[in-house]
Motif scaffolding. Sequence first.
Motif, PDB file in Angstrom:
ATOM      1  N   PRO A   1       0.830  -1.210   0.000  1.00 19.79           N
ATOM      2  CA  PRO A   1       0.000   0.000   0.000  1.00 19.79           C
ATOM      3  C   PRO A   1       0.859   1.252   0.000  1.00 19.79           C
ATOM      4  N   ASP A   2       0.323   2.294  -0.600  1.00 16.40           N
ATOM      5  CA  ASP A   2       1.083   3.541  -0.694  1.00 16.40           C
ATOM      6  C   ASP A   2       1.498   4.054   0.677  1.00 16.40           C
ATOM      7  N   ASN A   3       0.649   3.858   1.679  1.00 16.65           N
ATOM      8  CA  ASN A   3       0.975   4.410   2.993  1.00 16.65           C
ATOM      9  C   ASN A   3       2.040   3.593   3.727  1.00 16.65           C
ATOM     10  N   ALA A   4       2.514   2.514   3.105  1.00 15.81           N
ATOM     11  CA  ALA A   4       3.652   1.782   3.681  1.00 15.81           C
ATOM     12  C   ALA A   4       4.958   2.520   3.443  1.00 15.81           C
ATOM     13  N   TYR A   5       4.952   3.401   2.453  1.00 12.44           N
ATOM     14  CA  TYR A   5       6.161   4.180   2.143  1.00 12.44           C
ATOM     15  C   TYR A   5       6.240   5.354   3.111  1.00 12.44           C
ATOM     16  N   ASN A   6       7.160   5.278   4.037  1.00 11.56           N
ATOM     17  CA  ASN A   6       7.205   6.292   5.089  1.00 11.56           C
ATOM     18  C   ASN A   6       8.475   7.142   5.075  1.00 11.56           C
ATOM     19  N   LEU A   7       9.316   6.947   4.065  1.00 11.90           N
ATOM     20  CA  LEU A   7      10.466   7.830   3.871  1.00 11.90           C
ATOM     21  C   LEU A   7      10.344   8.437   2.477  1.00 11.90           C
ATOM     22  N   TRP A   8      10.529   9.751   2.394  1.00 14.64           N
ATOM     23  CA  TRP A   8      10.313  10.457   1.124  1.00 14.64           C
ATOM     24  C   TRP A   8      11.451  11.411   0.839  1.00 14.64           C
ATOM     25  N   GLY A   9      11.778  11.528  -0.448  1.00 16.66           N
ATOM     26  CA  GLY A   9      12.711  12.544  -0.865  1.00 16.66           C
ATOM     27  C   GLY A   9      12.002  13.871  -1.041  1.00 16.66           C
ATOM     28  N   GLN A  10      12.778  14.870  -1.447  1.00 17.56           N
ATOM     29  CA  GLN A  10      12.229  16.219  -1.569  1.00 17.56           C
ATOM     30  C   GLN A  10      11.530  16.432  -2.904  1.00 17.56           C
TER      31      GLN A  10
END
Length: 126
Positions: free
Chosen positions: A109-118
């Motif tokens: 799920p998309d909300n599993a991605y909890n680290l993001w670049g700028q």
Amino acid sequence: QVQLVESGGGSVQSGGSLRLSCAPSGSTFSDYCMAWFRQAPGKERELVASIDSIGNKRYADSVKGRFTISQDNDKNTLYLQMNSLKAEDTAMYYCAAASALWSGASYIPDNAYNLWGQGTQVTVSS
């Protein structure tokens, strides 16, 4: 703290190519499932491509056959090679990471991605 640093965006004419890069400072890919998302003005964020820690890849239907996600473990860098670019590919592109525990899952799920670049801007002119 792990940070995702993207590069490689820019402006290109329709039919052209760009390669985006993402490097996770302070960690390695073996710890994460990685993905590229994009968001165009006025539109929802969408998953473009993903690769888990055991190499399984997935692509949005809109980019299949044109985009390739890959990672260079020696350089600890994630790539998104974008070919045959179209005006509708114009968006801010984001690198994202989810726990490697998701590796092998049939769906992340998309909300599993909890680290993001700028984010890095890609603009394709027709």
